[in-house]
Design a protein around this motif. Sequence first.
Motif, PDB file in Angstrom:
ATOM      1  N   SER A 183      86.908  77.299  54.852  1.00 53.85           N
ATOM      2  CA  SER A 183      87.518  78.425  54.145  1.00 53.85           C
ATOM      3  C   SER A 183      86.821  79.741  54.437  1.00 53.85           C
ATOM      4  CB  SER A 183      87.498  78.184  52.634  1.00 53.85           C
ATOM      5  OG  SER A 183      88.272  77.072  52.278  1.00 53.85           O
ATOM      6  N   SER A 184      85.614  79.666  55.021  1.00 53.27           N
ATOM      7  CA  SER A 184      84.785  80.859  55.246  1.00 53.27           C
ATOM      8  C   SER A 184      84.559  81.611  53.937  1.00 53.27           C
ATOM      9  CB  SER A 184      85.410  81.775  56.305  1.00 53.27           C
ATOM     10  OG  SER A 184      85.333  81.183  57.588  1.00 53.27           O
ATOM     11  N   THR A 185      84.283  80.839  52.877  1.00 51.79           N
ATOM     12  CA  THR A 185      84.031  81.403  51.561  1.00 51.79           C
ATOM     13  C   THR A 185      82.858  80.697  50.899  1.00 51.79           C
ATOM     14  OG1 THR A 185      85.538  79.862  50.456  1.00 51.79           O
ATOM     15  CG2 THR A 185      86.471  81.965  51.209  1.00 51.79           C
ATOM     16  N   VAL A 186      82.407  81.268  49.788  1.00 48.53           N
ATOM     17  CA  VAL A 186      81.436  80.617  48.921  1.00 48.53           C
ATOM     18  C   VAL A 186      82.044  80.527  47.527  1.00 48.53           C
ATOM     19  CG1 VAL A 186      79.191  80.828  47.771  1.00 48.53           C
ATOM     20  CG2 VAL A 186      79.394  81.326  50.205  1.00 48.53           C
ATOM     21  N   THR A 187      82.057  79.331  46.955  1.00 53.21           N
ATOM     22  CA  THR A 187      82.521  79.128  45.588  1.00 53.21           C
ATOM     23  C   THR A 187      81.352  79.316  44.631  1.00 53.21           C
ATOM     24  OG1 THR A 187      84.218  77.553  46.314  1.00 53.21           O
ATOM     25  CG2 THR A 187      83.618  77.510  43.995  1.00 53.21           C
ATOM     26  N   LEU A 188      81.550  80.137  43.614  1.00 53.51           N
ATOM     27  CA  LEU A 188      80.526  80.414  42.614  1.00 53.51           C
ATOM     28  C   LEU A 188      80.824  79.609  41.356  1.00 53.51           C
ATOM     29  CD1 LEU A 188      80.378  84.306  43.017  1.00 53.51           C
ATOM     30  CD2 LEU A 188      79.102  82.563  44.283  1.00 53.51           C
ATOM     31  N   LEU A 189      79.799  78.986  40.786  1.00 49.81           N
ATOM     32  CA  LEU A 189      79.994  78.116  39.629  1.00 49.81           C
ATOM     33  C   LEU A 189      78.949  78.376  38.557  1.00 49.81           C
ATOM     34  CD1 LEU A 189      79.984  75.970  42.424  1.00 49.81           C
ATOM     35  CD2 LEU A 189      81.524  74.873  40.807  1.00 49.81           C
ATOM     36  N   GLU A 190      79.301  78.032  37.329  1.00 52.21           N
ATOM     37  CA  GLU A 190      78.368  78.024  36.219  1.00 52.21           C
ATOM     38  C   GLU A 190      78.152  76.588  35.777  1.00 52.21           C
ATOM     39  OE1 GLU A 190      79.969  80.517  33.178  1.00 52.21           O
ATOM     40  OE2 GLU A 190      79.159  82.367  34.064  1.00 52.21           O
ATOM     41  N   VAL A 191      76.892  76.246  35.495  1.00 53.44           N
ATOM     42  CA  VAL A 191      76.552  74.909  35.021  1.00 53.44           C
ATOM     43  C   VAL A 191      76.116  75.035  33.557  1.00 53.44           C
ATOM     44  CG1 VAL A 191      75.147  72.853  35.406  1.00 53.44           C
ATOM     45  CG2 VAL A 191      75.748  74.331  37.339  1.00 53.44           C
ATOM     46  N   GLY A 230      75.332  72.380  30.568  1.00 50.44           N
ATOM     47  CA  GLY A 230      75.256  71.018  30.079  1.00 50.44           C
ATOM     48  C   GLY A 230      75.965  70.063  31.004  1.00 50.44           C
ATOM     49  N   GLU A 231      77.011  69.412  30.473  1.00 49.87           N
ATOM     50  CA  GLU A 231      77.773  68.465  31.290  1.00 49.87           C
ATOM     51  C   GLU A 231      79.007  69.101  31.902  1.00 49.87           C
ATOM     52  OE1 GLU A 231      78.688  64.990  29.081  1.00 49.87           O
ATOM     53  OE2 GLU A 231      76.583  64.476  28.685  1.00 49.87           O
ATOM     54  N   ALA A 232      79.113  70.430  31.774  1.00 53.19           N
ATOM     55  CA  ALA A 232      80.301  71.127  32.272  1.00 53.19           C
ATOM     56  C   ALA A 232      79.992  71.904  33.543  1.00 53.19           C
ATOM     57  CB  ALA A 232      80.842  72.074  31.210  1.00 53.19           C
ATOM     58  N   LEU A 233      80.978  71.966  34.403  1.00 51.70           N
ATOM     59  CA  LEU A 233      80.877  72.693  35.665  1.00 51.70           C
ATOM     60  C   LEU A 233      82.121  73.566  35.766  1.00 51.70           C
ATOM     61  CD1 LEU A 233      79.060  72.838  38.214  1.00 51.70           C
ATOM     62  CD2 LEU A 233      80.483  71.047  39.217  1.00 51.70           C
ATOM     63  N   LYS A 234      81.924  74.881  35.881  1.00 48.90           N
ATOM     64  CA  LYS A 234      83.045  75.813  35.845  1.00 48.90           C
ATOM     65  C   LYS A 234      83.031  76.734  37.055  1.00 48.90           C
ATOM     66  CE  LYS A 234      85.059  79.524  33.025  1.00 48.90           C
ATOM     67  NZ  LYS A 234      84.887  80.357  31.801  1.00 48.90           N
ATOM     68  N   VAL A 235      84.155  76.816  37.757  1.00 45.43           N
ATOM     69  CA  VAL A 235      84.312  77.743  38.875  1.00 45.43           C
ATOM     70  C   VAL A 235      84.587  79.131  38.309  1.00 45.43           C
ATOM     71  CG1 VAL A 235      85.686  78.355  40.889  1.00 45.43           C
ATOM     72  CG2 VAL A 235      85.181  75.953  40.431  1.00 45.43           C
ATOM     73  N   ILE A 236      83.799  80.126  38.716  1.00 39.37           N
ATOM     74  CA  ILE A 236      84.001  81.489  38.226  1.00 39.37           C
ATOM     75  C   ILE A 236      84.464  82.444  39.318  1.00 39.37           C
ATOM     76  CG2 ILE A 236      82.313  81.190  36.381  1.00 39.37           C
ATOM     77  CD1 ILE A 236      80.370  82.855  38.068  1.00 39.37           C
ATOM     78  N   GLY A 237      84.539  81.974  40.537  1.00 37.14           N
ATOM     79  CA  GLY A 237      85.041  82.846  41.593  1.00 37.14           C
ATOM     80  C   GLY A 237      84.802  82.280  42.967  1.00 37.14           C
ATOM     81  N   GLU A 238      85.413  82.930  43.943  1.00 35.84           N
ATOM     82  CA  GLU A 238      85.234  82.561  45.348  1.00 35.84           C
ATOM     83  C   GLU A 238      85.180  83.844  46.160  1.00 35.84           C
ATOM     84  OE1 GLU A 238      87.745  79.903  48.483  1.00 35.84           O
ATOM     85  OE2 GLU A 238      87.103  78.910  46.637  1.00 35.84           O
ATOM     86  N   VAL A 239      84.203  83.945  47.053  1.00 34.77           N
ATOM     87  CA  VAL A 239      83.970  85.188  47.778  1.00 34.77           C
ATOM     88  C   VAL A 239      83.883  84.909  49.275  1.00 34.77           C
ATOM     89  CG1 VAL A 239      81.480  84.954  47.420  1.00 34.77           C
ATOM     90  CG2 VAL A 239      82.429  87.194  47.970  1.00 34.77           C
ATOM     91  N   SER A 240      84.418  85.817  50.080  1.00 36.45           N
ATOM     92  CA  SER A 240      84.316  85.686  51.532  1.00 36.45           C
ATOM     93  C   SER A 240      82.860  85.786  51.955  1.00 36.45           C
ATOM     94  CB  SER A 240      85.139  86.776  52.224  1.00 36.45           C
ATOM     95  OG  SER A 240      86.509  86.622  51.926  1.00 36.45           O
ATOM     96  N   ALA A 241      82.485  84.994  52.960  1.00 39.54           N
ATOM     97  CA  ALA A 241      81.071  84.929  53.348  1.00 39.54           C
ATOM     98  C   ALA A 241      80.936  84.717  54.847  1.00 39.54           C
ATOM     99  CB  ALA A 241      80.365  83.819  52.583  1.00 39.54           C
ATOM    100  N   GLY A 242      81.292  85.731  55.642  1.00 41.18           N
ATOM    101  CA  GLY A 242      81.168  85.598  57.083  1.00 41.18           C
ATOM    102  C   GLY A 242      82.133  84.554  57.611  1.00 41.18           C
ATOM    103  N   VAL A 243      81.799  83.986  58.764  1.00 42.67           N
ATOM    104  CA  VAL A 243      82.646  82.977  59.410  1.00 42.67           C
ATOM    105  C   VAL A 243      81.915  81.634  59.400  1.00 42.67           C
ATOM    106  CG1 VAL A 243      83.826  82.310  61.531  1.00 42.67           C
ATOM    107  CG2 VAL A 243      83.686  84.727  60.887  1.00 42.67           C
ATOM    108  N   TYR A 244      82.565  80.631  58.859  1.00 45.41           N
ATOM    109  CA  TYR A 244      82.058  79.262  58.807  1.00 45.41           C
ATOM    110  C   TYR A 244      80.680  79.161  58.141  1.00 45.41           C
ATOM    111  CZ  TYR A 244      85.727  78.584  62.348  1.00 45.41           C
ATOM    112  OH  TYR A 244      86.924  78.563  63.040  1.00 45.41           O
ATOM    113  N   PRO A 245      80.563  79.479  56.868  1.00 44.54           N
ATOM    114  CA  PRO A 245      79.272  79.317  56.185  1.00 44.54           C
ATOM    115  C   PRO A 245      78.876  77.850  56.109  1.00 44.54           C
ATOM    116  CG  PRO A 245      81.015  79.819  54.619  1.00 44.54           C
ATOM    117  CD  PRO A 245      81.614  79.991  55.978  1.00 44.54           C
ATOM    118  N   ARG A 246      77.631  77.551  56.487  1.00 44.14           N
ATOM    119  CA  ARG A 246      77.162  76.163  56.516  1.00 44.14           C
ATOM    120  C   ARG A 246      75.900  75.952  55.690  1.00 44.14           C
ATOM    121  NH1 ARG A 246      79.522  73.683  61.110  1.00 44.14           N
ATOM    122  NH2 ARG A 246      78.808  71.718  60.238  1.00 44.14           N
ATOM    123  N   GLY A 247      75.246  77.045  55.250  1.00 44.62           N
ATOM    124  CA  GLY A 247      74.040  76.917  54.445  1.00 44.62           C
ATOM    125  C   GLY A 247      74.044  77.947  53.339  1.00 44.62           C
ATOM    126  N   VAL A 248      73.420  77.631  52.192  1.00 42.76           N
ATOM    127  CA  VAL A 248      73.374  78.565  51.068  1.00 42.76           C
ATOM    128  C   VAL A 248      72.089  78.355  50.271  1.00 42.76           C
ATOM    129  CG1 VAL A 248      74.689  77.003  49.553  1.00 42.76           C
ATOM    130  CG2 VAL A 248      74.674  79.460  49.084  1.00 42.76           C
TER     131      VAL A 248
END
Length: 594
Positions: free
Chosen positions: A92-100, A102-120
């Motif tokens: 997708s050439s993006t990074v998904t941002l999440l909040e953790v 307790g036992e919940a995991l919530k997606v709060i956004g997705e942002v473009s991050a260059g071409v083919y991001p493989r490390g973060v």
Amino acid sequence: MRWVFVALLGASSLAALSLYGESKPIPHRSPVDLAVLPGGARALTANQTSDSVSLIDLAGGKVLAEVACGKQPAAVACSRDGRRAAVANWWSSTVTLLEVNGEALKVIGEVSAGVYPRGVRFAADGESIFVAASGSDEVLQLDWQNRKILHRWPAPREPRDLALSADGKLLAASSTRSGQVRCWDIESKKLVWERKSDEGFNLRGLQFTPDGQELVVAHALRREFPVSQHHIDSGWVIDNRLSKFPLDPKARYEHWQLALDLRGQAVADLHGLAYSPDGKTLAVAASGTHELVVLEPESLPWSPGEPGDFIDVSLEIGAHKMKRIDLGGRPLTVAFLDAGRTVAVANYLQDAVQIVDVQAGKVVRSIHLGGPQEPSQLRQGEALFYDAQKSHHQWFSCHTCHPDGHTCGLRFDTLNDESYGNPKLTPTLRNVGQTAPYTWHGWQEELSAAVEKSLTETLFGPKPKAEEVQALTAFLKTLAHPPNPHREAQGEASAAIQRGQSLFEGKARCVRCHKGDLYYSANNYDLKFDDGTRFDLWNPPSLRGLFDRGPFLHDGRAESLERLLRTLHAAEKLGGEKLTEAERADLEAFLKSL
């Protein structure tokens, strides 16, 4: 009755029903990366074949939550307080941002991050994230709040793994195709040093040592001997090593190495590595040989020169010098959960996170993330592709030279042309099922025959069973190129692509040899190289995904696409008309968009 059935399902199955629905087949999770949350009780996994991220209770042995992310996630990281997480989405050439929470995991956004991001990786304060964009050869710093790029560092070629120093002041990246490691000062944004692992490739698992004085990375190393059974047996084709780089830019020796291969039983496709917090244990995942290698850092005989093709004899003897723990599957990322006894391992082919007691040398728990109970033919073929035990003395797998089904960008002298002395560039396998014939000379008409020949005359493994050839062939036919971001060009960039296409089909006459939707031909052509070899005719490869390849031509003699079009593959040398500088730039723009 339906609710009785659901109540009997495990947590991972419940998550699957919620995420994928009951009407869709449940996919394999294939965890490629793992991030342990503070305290060591929970972890996050990036699940590559299900486009999801899971939150796992390591102590309870269950999946707490699973949410969708971008396509083909390749890496996951969490902030030091464990409240934020980020997933690098390769396709997708993006990074998904999440909040953790307790036992919940919530997606709060997705942002473009260059071409083919493989490390973060997260910055120490958790307010920004660093991303290795492998397709655009750069490392990015993204602001968490406003989701804007704060800085770009160039990092040729194919940066994959990132590491952050304990004090949060230094950032490092390893580039897998160039064999380079770079280190930057985050505050000043300046490059501290750039060093190279000579003949090293497939760099993985970059980590700072616990004392903060060095960087260590796992990798394969290419020898330039012909790929014969004798040379494989002698360790003269591909070795598997660790490299160590002192952080001091004035260090007397910039590069130290450690060989890990045992004679007759190599350690293939090294991937993740982790130091225990107390610095007394180093664990390395050997994905190709399905094992975890456990070492004592204090006893490692690092060499500032050539360490030899086999492991130092001092590590072969003694009960605790080096352990090899069989994990099965394809173990990738490894992380310690305590001071030095227990690690968690993301095992791709087992759809699981394994908890391993490194002192006892055994798996104590396996947490299944979800997926089919029985492997399909495609999954069996995928397992064969990553299996180094199918090679002579298990030195390397198909994946070693074709990482993720692509190319390592290196030349190897194999028997694919029925002779030695003519090393060839490793071609990509993407779209291989649609681009017959095979080899640089087009001598193999059937993919299954090419597969069997590679297993027996490149890997020099045992003759495969018919069902193994069928499974591996079926898997290879599924390999495809990631979406090309250059195709979405706007404005003048888009106009340049259109002009380049007209040149490709007209004045440059490239279309004579590169035809159809995949831009290749089943015929062979004389390229007028006159380089003294006995070969005159060459089969043109597909031009799809060309921007993510290189070097170019059968022997890799063209380092860049620009040089290829200017000299060795100039239009006027191949029956077309001479192009102007501007026309060459337009043609290059079109080629990069394929």
